[in-house]
Design a protein around this motif. Structure first.
Motif, PDB file in Angstrom:
ATOM      1  N   UNK A   1      57.648  60.745  34.132  1.00  0.00           N
ATOM      2  CA  UNK A   1      56.807  59.748  33.475  1.00  0.00           C
ATOM      3  C   UNK A   1      55.609  60.449  32.868  1.00  0.00           C
ATOM      4  N   UNK A   2      54.928  59.759  31.971  1.00  0.00           N
ATOM      5  CA  UNK A   2      53.727  60.326  31.373  1.00  0.00           C
ATOM      6  C   UNK A   2      52.704  60.672  32.453  1.00  0.00           C
ATOM      7  N   UNK A   3      52.588  59.834  33.470  1.00  0.00           N
ATOM      8  CA  UNK A   3      51.619  60.095  34.532  1.00  0.00           C
ATOM      9  C   UNK A   3      51.906  61.407  35.249  1.00  0.00           C
TER      10      UNK A   3
ATOM     11  N   UNK B   1      38.457  65.044  41.658  1.00  0.00           N
ATOM     12  CA  UNK B   1      39.755  64.509  41.280  1.00  0.00           C
ATOM     13  C   UNK B   1      40.281  65.172  40.019  1.00  0.00           C
ATOM     14  N   UNK B   2      41.517  64.837  39.674  1.00  0.00           N
ATOM     15  CA  UNK B   2      42.162  65.450  38.519  1.00  0.00           C
ATOM     16  C   UNK B   2      41.741  64.846  37.181  1.00  0.00           C
ATOM     17  N   UNK B   3      41.412  63.555  37.155  1.00  0.00           N
ATOM     18  CA  UNK B   3      41.611  62.796  35.922  1.00  0.00           C
ATOM     19  C   UNK B   3      40.378  62.332  35.158  1.00  0.00           C
ATOM     20  N   UNK B   4      39.172  62.610  35.619  1.00  0.00           N
ATOM     21  CA  UNK B   4      37.974  62.047  34.986  1.00  0.00           C
ATOM     22  C   UNK B   4      37.888  62.409  33.506  1.00  0.00           C
ATOM     23  N   UNK B   5      38.079  63.674  33.169  1.00  0.00           N
ATOM     24  CA  UNK B   5      37.954  64.099  31.772  1.00  0.00           C
ATOM     25  C   UNK B   5      39.083  63.523  30.918  1.00  0.00           C
TER      26      UNK B   5
ATOM     27  N   UNK C   1      46.087  57.094  36.888  1.00  0.00           N
ATOM     28  CA  UNK C   1      45.100  58.162  36.939  1.00  0.00           C
ATOM     29  C   UNK C   1      43.799  57.664  37.569  1.00  0.00           C
ATOM     30  N   UNK C   2      43.371  56.488  37.163  1.00  0.00           N
ATOM     31  CA  UNK C   2      42.114  55.932  37.684  1.00  0.00           C
ATOM     32  C   UNK C   2      42.177  55.757  39.200  1.00  0.00           C
TER      33      UNK C   2
ATOM     34  N   UNK D   1      41.413  59.160  46.097  1.00  0.00           N
ATOM     35  CA  UNK D   1      41.464  60.567  46.530  1.00  0.00           C
ATOM     36  C   UNK D   1      42.879  61.061  46.810  1.00  0.00           C
ATOM     37  N   UNK D   2      43.816  60.577  46.024  1.00  0.00           N
ATOM     38  CA  UNK D   2      45.205  61.000  46.231  1.00  0.00           C
ATOM     39  C   UNK D   2      45.454  62.412  45.726  1.00  0.00           C
ATOM     40  N   UNK D   3      44.727  62.811  44.703  1.00  0.00           N
ATOM     41  CA  UNK D   3      44.869  64.166  44.167  1.00  0.00           C
ATOM     42  C   UNK D   3      43.478  64.764  44.004  1.00  0.00           C
TER      43      UNK D   3
END
Length: 268
Positions: A54-56, A231-235, A251-252, A258-260
């Motif tokens: 998936x894209x995610x 986390x991974x996704x803020x940017x 992502x949010x 805190x999964x990643x």
């Protein structure tokens, strides 16, 4: 470049992050662009991975590496004469993205993987390929331990048990007086989700074991100092406006729950 010769012996597990980097470079070039990965697209059998990805999950791989890239770049800015060591390097192309010709770069992986890496990605002047088991720490004998050293472990620790990783970090602490370690981890829930995804790509034997629910407890267990955890996704959430809504939602909440996360430790 002959496709069959270039790719002989390459396992799907080496392709997953590479395919993700190609995907992100094509769809979100303002966020992440990997010219080297794109150059390899014609030679990669992506059918099985793309069918089930998936894209995610593409973005999880890429965003993890983007965070680690930024930490390495900052380290290089602060330490001109230094080492950067990629453990479990696989077909990671961070060396090409970072494009630093002054520091000493080391790529460490098992002998068969290093042979594949050398064939596909080559070997730059300030980049050394080291064959061996990263847990034996024999690779440390190949570097100048008096220099500031950044060790990057991306998408690797999950495949090993916690005790083995803790023992390794404690040993690195004693051998690298100016060492820092940056690596990614998931929590228990995130690990279960990741295992389901990897099985869908056809890698039924690539079971993952390692997760961190409490970063401070892990820091205490390894007797290290926490520099940062994020986390991974803020940017990506700020830049990738054309991502699917479900991707942005995942992502949010991945960051929120805190999964990643990417953990940056000072060894001493």
């Amino acid at each position: 470049m002959n496709k069959e010769n270039l790719l002989s012996g390459v396992e799907d597990t080496l392709y997953i992050p590479l395919v993700a980097r190609i995907f992100a470079s094509e769809k979100f070039p303002n966020y992440f662009y990997d010219e080297k990965a794109l150059s390899l697209k014609p030679y990669i059998p992506t059918n099985l991975i793309e069918k089930n990805a998936s894209e995610y999950f593409h973005m999880a791989s890429v965003c993890r590496q983007d965070v680690i890239d930024k930490k390495i770049i900052k380290f290089l800015e602060e330490n001109e004469n230094c080492n950067v060591v990629f453990l479990g390097a696989g077909l990671e192309t961070a060396y090409n993205r970072i494009n630093n010709k002054k520091a000493n770069f080391y790529q460490v992986d098992l002998p068969n993987v290093i042979e594949i890496r050398k064939r596909i990605l080559g070997n730059a002047e300030n980049e050394r390929l080291i064959s061996g088991d990263m847990f034996t720490l024999e690779w440390i004998k190949e570097i100048d331990t008096e220099l500031p050293t950044m060790i990057a472990v991306s998408g690797v620790y999950q495949y090993f048990n916690k005790e083995k990783i803790v023992e390794m970090i404690k040993k690195m602490k004693s051998l690298l007086p100016k060492g820092e370690l940056v690596f990614d981890a998931t929590n228990t829930k995130g690990l279960k989700i990741a295992n389901r995804y990897v099985k869908k790509t056809g890698n039924v034997n690539a079971q993952m074991y390692f997760s961190i629910d409490n970063v401070n407890e892990f820091v205490e267990l390894t007797d290290t100092k926490l520099i940062d955890v994020q986390g991974f996704f803020a940017r990506a959430l700020k830049i990738c406006s054309n991502a699917k809504f479900i991707t942005k939602l995942f992502m949010y909440f991945s960051d929120k729950w805190n999964r990643t996360k990417v953990i940056h430790l000072k060894l001493n």
